[in-house]
Design an enzyme around this catalytic site. Structure first.
Site, mmCIF file in Angstrom:
data_model
loop_
_atom_site.group_PDB
_atom_site.id
_atom_site.type_symbol
_atom_site.label_atom_id
_atom_site.label_comp_id
_atom_site.label_asym_id
_atom_site.label_seq_id
_atom_site.Cartn_x
_atom_site.Cartn_y
_atom_site.Cartn_z
ATOM 1 N N GLY A 118 0.819 -1.207 0.000
ATOM 2 C CA GLY A 118 0.000 0.000 0.000
ATOM 3 C C GLY A 118 0.855 1.260 0.000
ATOM 4 N N THR A 119 1.965 1.222 0.705
ATOM 5 C CA THR A 119 2.814 2.420 0.783
ATOM 6 C C THR A 119 3.335 2.796 -0.603
ATOM 7 O OG1 THR A 119 3.430 1.904 3.049
ATOM 8 C CG2 THR A 119 4.942 3.329 1.819
ATOM 9 N N CYS A 124 3.309 3.823 15.423
ATOM 10 C CA CYS A 124 3.981 3.930 14.132
ATOM 11 C C CYS A 124 4.772 2.654 13.902
ATOM 12 C CB CYS A 124 4.842 5.180 14.038
ATOM 13 S SG CYS A 124 6.220 5.168 15.147
ATOM 14 N N THR A 175 10.804 -7.323 -11.894
ATOM 15 C CA THR A 175 10.157 -8.632 -12.050
ATOM 16 C C THR A 175 9.057 -8.783 -11.010
ATOM 17 O OG1 THR A 175 12.223 -9.549 -12.857
ATOM 18 C CG2 THR A 175 10.599 -11.128 -12.028
ATOM 19 N N GLN A 194 -7.892 -0.023 3.953
ATOM 20 C CA GLN A 194 -8.651 -0.576 5.088
ATOM 21 C C GLN A 194 -10.078 -0.975 4.694
ATOM 22 O OE1 GLN A 194 -7.498 -1.449 7.957
ATOM 23 N NE2 GLN A 194 -5.545 -0.388 8.078
ATOM 24 N N SER A 232 -3.797 -3.098 -0.484
ATOM 25 C CA SER A 232 -2.678 -3.799 0.153
ATOM 26 C C SER A 232 -3.148 -5.212 0.508
ATOM 27 C CB SER A 232 -2.259 -3.045 1.415
ATOM 28 O OG SER A 232 -1.308 -3.801 2.130
ATOM 29 N N ALA A 233 -2.355 -6.213 0.127
ATOM 30 C CA ALA A 233 -2.801 -7.603 0.309
ATOM 31 C C ALA A 233 -2.921 -8.007 1.777
ATOM 32 C CB ALA A 233 -1.822 -8.550 -0.392
ATOM 33 N N HIS A 234 -2.001 -7.511 2.623
ATOM 34 C CA HIS A 234 -1.963 -8.077 3.982
ATOM 35 C C HIS A 234 -3.096 -7.609 4.885
ATOM 36 C CE1 HIS A 234 0.033 -4.841 6.523
ATOM 37 N NE2 HIS A 234 0.327 -4.380 5.330
ATOM 38 N N ASN A 261 -7.753 4.213 9.160
ATOM 39 C CA ASN A 261 -7.156 3.056 9.825
ATOM 40 C C ASN A 261 -7.241 3.138 11.343
ATOM 41 O OD1 ASN A 261 -5.267 5.133 8.710
ATOM 42 N ND2 ASN A 261 -3.865 4.220 10.194
HETATM 43 N N1 PLP Z 1 -2.913 3.038 3.863
HETATM 44 C C1 PLP Z 1 -3.565 2.704 4.989
HETATM 45 C C2 PLP Z 1 -4.892 3.342 5.281
HETATM 46 C C3 PLP Z 1 -3.018 1.778 5.884
HETATM 47 O O1 PLP Z 1 -3.681 1.460 7.001
HETATM 48 C C4 PLP Z 1 -1.762 1.212 5.573
HETATM 49 C C5 PLP Z 1 -1.117 0.265 6.516
HETATM 50 O O2 PLP Z 1 -1.343 0.304 7.695
HETATM 51 C C6 PLP Z 1 -1.125 1.574 4.378
HETATM 52 C C7 PLP Z 1 -1.727 2.493 3.553
HETATM 53 C C8 PLP Z 1 0.213 1.012 3.994
HETATM 54 O O3 PLP Z 1 0.074 -0.278 3.467
HETATM 55 P P1 PLP Z 1 1.329 -1.307 3.470
HETATM 56 O O4 PLP Z 1 1.461 -1.794 4.868
HETATM 57 O O5 PLP Z 1 0.917 -2.378 2.513
HETATM 58 O O6 PLP Z 1 2.504 -0.542 2.977
#
Ligand code: PLP
Length: 377
Positions: free
Chosen positions: A78-79, A320, A233, A175, A195-197, A147
């Site tokens: 996600g980041t 954090c 890749t 989220q 984000s997959a996790h 979040n």
């Molecule tokens: N955006 C939101 C709202 C999140 O809660 C998070 C992770 O906590 C992220 C982005 C970042 O995702 P990732 O952990 O896959 O980098």
């Protein structure tokens, strides 16, 4: 000093907004993909096998948000997807709500901050004023659900406003995806981060979905992978796990109603124990799984540690990545006084949270509350 000497004989995981346990379907898909030797860009037999896994996962992730397969760009999470989105249109000025995740705010340091209301929602009238005051093309970055508080943002309304001023919407759907219906076209979003996790896939994989054929500037250049939008890749095993998690999440949408009931019961029980506790964004539409609550006078770190000793895993309202607790910019933007915000924790449920885990939480939180009231007396 507070005495905490509970030895946990059972564990309750209530930190699903930090990460969700990996779904068995996702683990199996990762394990299988690890047995496929090819590079998805190779044209031979093994390469084609990897490509099939990659494209199957792409189709699943696309359908999670009502997109087409060719609109999905896989990233490392996600980041990275947020970073890519915020640099996708270098000529557009950026507006972002004050309650966005750090991965948005840190990647758009010059962004105009759109304030939030006391209920934890983006302030739409200020958004409109900001767009009206500067007619240059803009990109507006708003999260689907926060979040920390779980507050679901008025994305469709924001998109209507944005479109009136020729602005595009980027939505951080991390989220919300897999927990709420999330159709990016219906919402009016051009870019959507996933984000997959957070939905039961592996860590370290995500996607930026780019609707409507927009050409985006790549963040990482190199080979032509992901149609030139993200070089490198592809991590086929992780992506296969992401696809399997997305499919499983879509198949079990109904379980979130049960999660929502558990959350409401938990809130009632916690509020009955501690009438001075505050539940944040209580008046806003919220994710069915998220509770952000303060226990007045008891720092979040103390609560998290005491709950952990009792076997209940939650987060401080604003933990954090280093695990340290710092001031929550979200509660700050909502006007919550600092002393109160320091006592906020986040409890987040998931698809297999049981009522026994909620009992466990209520017991442990209630015992801490009772001890702190005795020691304060
Ligand atoms: N955006 C939101 C709202 C999140 O809660 C998070 C992770 O906590 C992220 C982005 C970042 O995702 P990732 O952990 O896959 O980098």
């Amino acid at each position: 000093m507070l005495q905490v000497s509970v030895v946990a004989d059972r564990l309750s995981y209530l930190d699903w907004n930090a990460t969700a346990p990996v779904r068995p379907e996702a683990a199996a898909a990762v394990a299988h993909a690890l047995t496929v030797a090819g590079n998805a860009s190779s044209v031979h037999h093994a390469g084609r096998a990897a490509r099939r896994l990659l494209e199957g996962a792409r189709a699943s992730v696309a359908s999670l948000v009502g997109a087409r397969s060719d609109e999905v760009v896989f990233t490392s999470g996600g980041t990275e997807a947020n970073a890519l989105a915020l640099r996708a249109f270098p000529d557009r000025r950026i507006l972002a709500s004050a309650i966005e995740h750090d991965s948005v705010l840190a990647n758009a340091p010059g962004a105009v901050r759109v304030p939030a209301t006391r209920d934890g929602l983006v302030d739409l009238s200020t958004l409109e004023q900001l767009l009206a005051a500067d007619k240059r093309p803009a990109l507006v970055s708003l999260m689907f659900a926060n979040n920390e508080t779980g507050a679901i943002q008025p994305i469709a309304e924001a998109a209507q406003i944005a479109h009136r001023y020729g602005a595009l919407i980027h939505c951080d759907g991390v989220q919300g995806a897999g927990r709420q219906p999330l159709d990016m076209r219906r919402l009016g979003c051009t870019l959507m981060t996933l984000s997959a996790h957070k939905l039961g896939g592996p860590m370290g994989v995500g996607a930026l979905v780019v609707a409507g054929g927009w050409d985006i500037a790549p963040l990482i250049r190199g080979g032509g992978q992901e149609r030139g939008r993200r070089a490198g890749t592809e991590n086929v095993p992780a992506i296969a796990g992401f696809g399997a998690a997305a499919s499983a999440a879509m198949a079990e949408a109904a379980t979130w109603a049960t999660v929502g009931m558990l959350r409401v019961q938990a809130e009632h029980r916690l509020a009955a124990i501690a009438p001075d506790a505050v539940i944040y964004a209580a008046a806003a539409p919220r994710l069915p799984n998220t509770i952000c609550i303060s226990m007045p006078g008891v720092p979040a770190a103390t609560q998290v540690m005491a709950l952990d000793l009792a076997g209940v895993m939650v987060s401080a309202g604003a933990a954090c990545s280093s695990g340290k607790v710092r001031r929550s910019h979200v509660l700050d933007a909502m006007g919550v006084p600092e002393r109160e915000a320091e006592c906020a924790i986040r409890i987040s449920l998931g698809w297999n949270t049981s009522s026994a885990e909620i009992d466990h939480l209520v017991e442990a939180w209630g015992a801490l509350y009772a001890r702190t009231r005795v020691s304060a007396a």
